[in-house]
Write a protein that holds these residues in place. Structure first.
Motif, PDB file in Angstrom:
ATOM      1  N   PHE A 172       0.846  -1.191   0.000  1.00  0.00           N
ATOM      2  CA  PHE A 172       0.000   0.000   0.000  1.00  0.00           C
ATOM      3  C   PHE A 172       0.888   1.250   0.000  1.00  0.00           C
ATOM      4  N   VAL A 173       0.520   2.231  -0.798  1.00  0.00           N
ATOM      5  CA  VAL A 173       1.317   3.447  -0.927  1.00  0.00           C
ATOM      6  C   VAL A 173       0.434   4.661  -0.672  1.00  0.00           C
ATOM      7  N   LEU A 186      -4.910  10.248  -9.533  1.00  0.00           N
ATOM      8  CA  LEU A 186      -3.928   9.177  -9.771  1.00  0.00           C
ATOM      9  C   LEU A 186      -4.325   7.864  -9.088  1.00  0.00           C
ATOM     10  N   GLY A 187      -5.366   7.898  -8.277  1.00  0.00           N
ATOM     11  CA  GLY A 187      -5.865   6.671  -7.654  1.00  0.00           C
ATOM     12  C   GLY A 187      -5.420   6.441  -6.219  1.00  0.00           C
ATOM     13  N   PHE A 188      -4.707   7.415  -5.631  1.00  0.00           N
ATOM     14  CA  PHE A 188      -4.261   7.239  -4.244  1.00  0.00           C
ATOM     15  C   PHE A 188      -5.462   7.222  -3.294  1.00  0.00           C
ATOM     16  N   ARG A 189      -5.305   6.441  -2.207  1.00  0.00           N
ATOM     17  CA  ARG A 189      -6.385   6.346  -1.224  1.00  0.00           C
ATOM     18  C   ARG A 189      -5.929   6.685   0.200  1.00  0.00           C
ATOM     19  N   ALA A 190      -4.738   7.235   0.325  1.00  0.00           N
ATOM     20  CA  ALA A 190      -4.285   7.766   1.622  1.00  0.00           C
ATOM     21  C   ALA A 190      -3.377   8.954   1.325  1.00  0.00           C
ATOM     22  N   PHE A 191      -3.432   9.960   2.209  1.00  0.00           N
ATOM     23  CA  PHE A 191      -2.821  11.255   1.888  1.00  0.00           C
ATOM     24  C   PHE A 191      -2.140  11.831   3.121  1.00  0.00           C
ATOM     25  N   LYS A 192      -0.949  12.402   2.893  1.00  0.00           N
ATOM     26  CA  LYS A 192      -0.272  13.090   3.995  1.00  0.00           C
ATOM     27  C   LYS A 192      -0.026  14.537   3.592  1.00  0.00           C
ATOM     28  N   GLY A 334      10.197   6.093   0.857  1.00  0.00           N
ATOM     29  CA  GLY A 334      10.688   4.784   0.393  1.00  0.00           C
ATOM     30  C   GLY A 334       9.938   4.169  -0.769  1.00  0.00           C
ATOM     31  N   GLY A 335       8.733   4.681  -1.068  1.00  0.00           N
ATOM     32  CA  GLY A 335       7.981   4.130  -2.194  1.00  0.00           C
ATOM     33  C   GLY A 335       8.481   4.637  -3.535  1.00  0.00           C
ATOM     34  N   CYS A 353       4.105   2.322   2.200  1.00  0.00           N
ATOM     35  CA  CYS A 353       5.230   3.079   1.635  1.00  0.00           C
ATOM     36  C   CYS A 353       4.785   4.515   1.402  1.00  0.00           C
ATOM     37  N   GLU A 354       5.740   5.429   1.525  1.00  0.00           N
ATOM     38  CA  GLU A 354       5.449   6.829   1.217  1.00  0.00           C
ATOM     39  C   GLU A 354       5.802   7.130  -0.236  1.00  0.00           C
TER      40      GLU A 354
END
Ligand SMILES: [Mg+2]
Length: 404
Positions: A172-173, A186-192, A334-335, A353-354
């Motif tokens: 998971f990224v 872009l399809g991301f499902r977690a955000f910082k 690291g991603g 991974c970030e």
């Protein structure tokens, strides 16, 4: 097989933009590849204020670019074995390049290529007289990553296999940055998010920080994770006040609230905020500060940077220390690079991974990807077997003298 030479080089890609090659202003500098696509707006790093340790100085408060190093060129360490096989580890900053050239190269030449633990210990010990953390740790990381790349090439195995093999099919990224609409596209499902304001912005800043978190929580919905990166900008009191205001937004974690040297502050923060997961570590160097944080249970998520903390060898030690304490590791950035991806495939206690995104919205991630790195789809990195070493895809002809 012995080490024939340890050299500092520059990567001159045939498709590189001469204006950007080797002129990165942060420790994770660009490789100089020019994206083909024009973005539809400028990316967040030059557009918004981000709270940071220099925010108390009005002259530098508005943008981190106002105080970033004038010259911080990318370089690579090339370690060549007696038979001509070579490995590559990338880094940036002239001071780190000089540490490799002046302090590490001559002690490593003639040593056994595969004795990586010994070679790491030699660099660690020789740096005692001038200081191991920071610049020297970045230099150690570049040499160590070159040694792992070389070890893989000599054994005809990818590095994740040298580490025991992949532990999963996909990882998971999450996306880091403030262009959340683009990351969702872009399809991301977690955000910082980067936190914009800190102690010097008083009550107004606290309200603005809350307003932005509320806005993004509303945009992404309740099913997506949200984190806040505080980039060493706070003290214990401010972190406590902000965390309490943000409690109802269900943050997955708050990150790097304090400077790394403030061990007492980390202890106090965990006492004050037992309900808030705390993450940190990208500016810790060597495994030692991790041991301290793990023993005292100050942090819930450990975030070493493989290119700063002491390379693969230091990261493996940290992952093992964290594993026996029941803690997760999530590499800083690291991603995005092959080094972090190989380690993350192989460690059972890395499940996230970030993926830092500082490129303009609209530019496909493939066009700004690091050498040899996979690009995420649907918030995941799908495991794909690679060639020997880190399989960076860098040709020997692209390596030219560093000339700082
Ligand atoms: Mg961070």
């Amino acid at each position: 097989m012995k080490i024939k030479s340890v050299e500092v080089v520059r990567i001159q890609r045939p498709d590189a933009d001469p204006a950007t090659t080797g002129s990165g202003t942060t420790l994770s500098a660009s490789t100089g590849a020019r994206p083909k696509t024009q973005g539809y707006r400028k990316a967040w790093p030059t557009q918004i204020e981000v709270a940071n340790p220099m925010s108390k100085f009005p002259r530098f408060k508005q943008r981190r670019q106002l105080y970033s190093a004038k010259k911080w060129p990318s370089f690579a360490v090339k370690v060549t074995a007696e038979d001509g096989t070579w490995g590559l580890g990338t880094a940036s900053g002239r001071p780190a390049a000089m540490v490799v050239e002046d302090a590490f190269a001559h002690i490593l030449e003639g040593e056994t290529c595969m004795a990586i633990e010994k070679l790491w210990d030699m660099m660690f010990r020789v740096s005692k007289s001038f200081g191991t953390v920071g610049i020297a740790s970045v230099a150690m990381s570049a040499v160590d990553l070159a040694l792992w790349d070389l070890a893989g090439k000599l054994q005809n195995k990818p590095v994740y296999e040298l580490l025991g093999g992949p532990t999963c099919d996909r990882l998971f990224v999450y996306a880091t940055g403030d262009d959340v609409d683009w990351y969702r596209e872009l399809g991301f499902r977690a955000f910082k998010l980067p936190c914009q304001y800190g102690p010097v912005d008083g009550l107004w800043g606290l309200r603005e920080n809350e307003r932005r978190i509320a806005e993004v929580r509303e945009m992404i919905g309740e099913g997506c994770d949200l984190m806040l990166d505080c980039y060493m900008a706070f003290d214990v009191e401010y972190t406590t006040r902000l965390a309490e205001r943000l409690r109802c937004y269900d943050l997955r974690w708050m990150e790097e609230c304090l400077i790394p040297e403030d061990v007492g502050g980390h202890l106090e923060l965990k006492k004050r905020l037992p309900w808030m997961p705390l993450a940190s570590g990208e500016h810790f160097y060597t495994p030692y500060p991790y041991q301290l944080m793990i023993e005292n249970r100050c942090l819930d998520i450990l975030q070493p940077d493989i290119q700063w903390v002491g390379g693969m060898t230091a990261c493996v030690k940290i992952c093992h220390m964290a594993a026996v304490a029941g803690l997760e590791v999530c590499l800083h950035g690291g991603g995005r690079d092959a080094y972090g991806q190989h380690l993350s495939w192989a460690m059972p206690n890395i499940s996230w991974c970030e993926y830092y995104i500082g490129s303009d919205p609209g530019v496909p991630l493939e066009e700004v990807a690091q050498p040899g790195a996979l690009v995420p789809r649907d918030s995941h990195l799908k495991f794909a077997p690679t060639g020997p070493g880190f399989d960076l895809g860098i040709e020997e002809e692209w390596l030219v003298p560093f000339q700082a």
